[in-house]
Design an enzyme around this catalytic site. Structure first.
Site, PDB file in Angstrom:
ATOM      1  CB  SER A  95     -29.526 -25.569  32.403  1.00 36.41           C
ATOM      2  OG  SER A  95     -30.599 -26.300  32.031  1.00 36.41           O
ATOM      3  CE1 TYR A 104     -30.667 -28.908  37.251  1.00 37.03           C
ATOM      4  CE2 TYR A 104     -31.985 -27.851  34.836  1.00 37.03           C
ATOM      5  CZ  TYR A 104     -30.565 -28.653  35.708  1.00 37.03           C
ATOM      6  OH  TYR A 104     -29.073 -28.639  34.938  1.00 37.03           O
TER       7      TYR A 104
END
Length: 243
Positions: A135, A148
């Protein structure tokens, strides 16, 4: 990696980026196996793409990861590409009720599962490529998704190490680094204003054709190239209204 003639296992292939990859890899004349927790989502994909092979599997459970590997080793021993795509995202604060329990689910799915699957699937003699989906938040955290963001920073670091450690095995490790995209990750409607998955898929496949091993797009491209001051500025922009 070569883009055609592969047999590819994509975790979390029933929706979002995983579904986009499934569709594109099929178009490129590959055999695709997808796994996920929801049988209904897998069935929908199989209806759209009858050639897709599906397997229900909760990757947060260690025994199911072992079962997935054993099934592949028995029935599809020619799998040569593993795509560690499955991930979950919780928007939460540290003092929220249930924070730790929700954090554990992110850690088990986003860290334990791909690390374990990597250790399992390198046992396949046919394996020559691993694609890890990290990410843009690997580089700068978004504090509304604190765990996350941290799991993706871990996975980014692990991927860099794996690229080095698996060279002697002739296994190519590719990092796919998406920004926020218009998916249901974290909840429906949270990313409606983000770019469509199709734009990301088109961009990263061009990068694959160019032989790149760090695949970026938009925000993630900027963060992958950013220096400390740019990362700090991005953190302040992302989190100025967080909390």
């Amino acid at each position: 990696m070569k883009l055609t003639g592969n047999k590819i296992l994509i975790t979390g292939g029933g929706s979002g980026i995983g579904l986009g990859l499934t569709e594109r890899f099929i178009q490129e004349n590959n055999t695709v196996i997808i796994c996920g927790r929801r049988a209904s989502a897998l069935e929908e994909v199989a209806t759209r793409f009858p050639a897709v092979i599906t397997r229900v599997c909760d990757l947060a459970v260690e025994a199911e990861r072992v079962g997935l590997y054993n099934w592949v080793a028995e029935h599809h021993p020619d799998v040569n590409v593993l795509v560690n795509n499955a991930g979950i995202q919780h928007w939460m604060k540290i003092d929220d009720p249930g924070f730790y329990e929700r954090a554990k689910t992110e850690i088990s799915t986003n860290i334990e599962a791909p690390v374990h699957l990597t250790a399992l699937f390198v046992q396949l003699a046919s394996l020559d490529t691993i694609i890890n989906v990290t990410s843009g938040l690997s580089f700068v955290p978004f504090t509304k998704v604190p765990v996350y963001s941290a799991t993706k920073a871990f996975f980014h670091s692990f991927t860099r190490s794996a690229q080095y450690l698996l060279q002697s095995r002739n296994i190519e490790v590719i990092e796919m680094i998406p920004p926020a995209l218009n998916t249901d990750l974290g909840g429906k409607g949270l990313h409606d204003a983000a770019p469509p998955v199709s734009d990301f898929i088109n961009a990263i496949f061009q990068q694959l054709k160019d032989g790149k091993t760090a695949l970026t797009f938009g925000f993630s491209e900027a963060m992958a190239k950013a220096g400390p001051e740019e990362v700090t500025a991005a953190f302040n922009r992302l989190n100025g209204h967080a909390g």
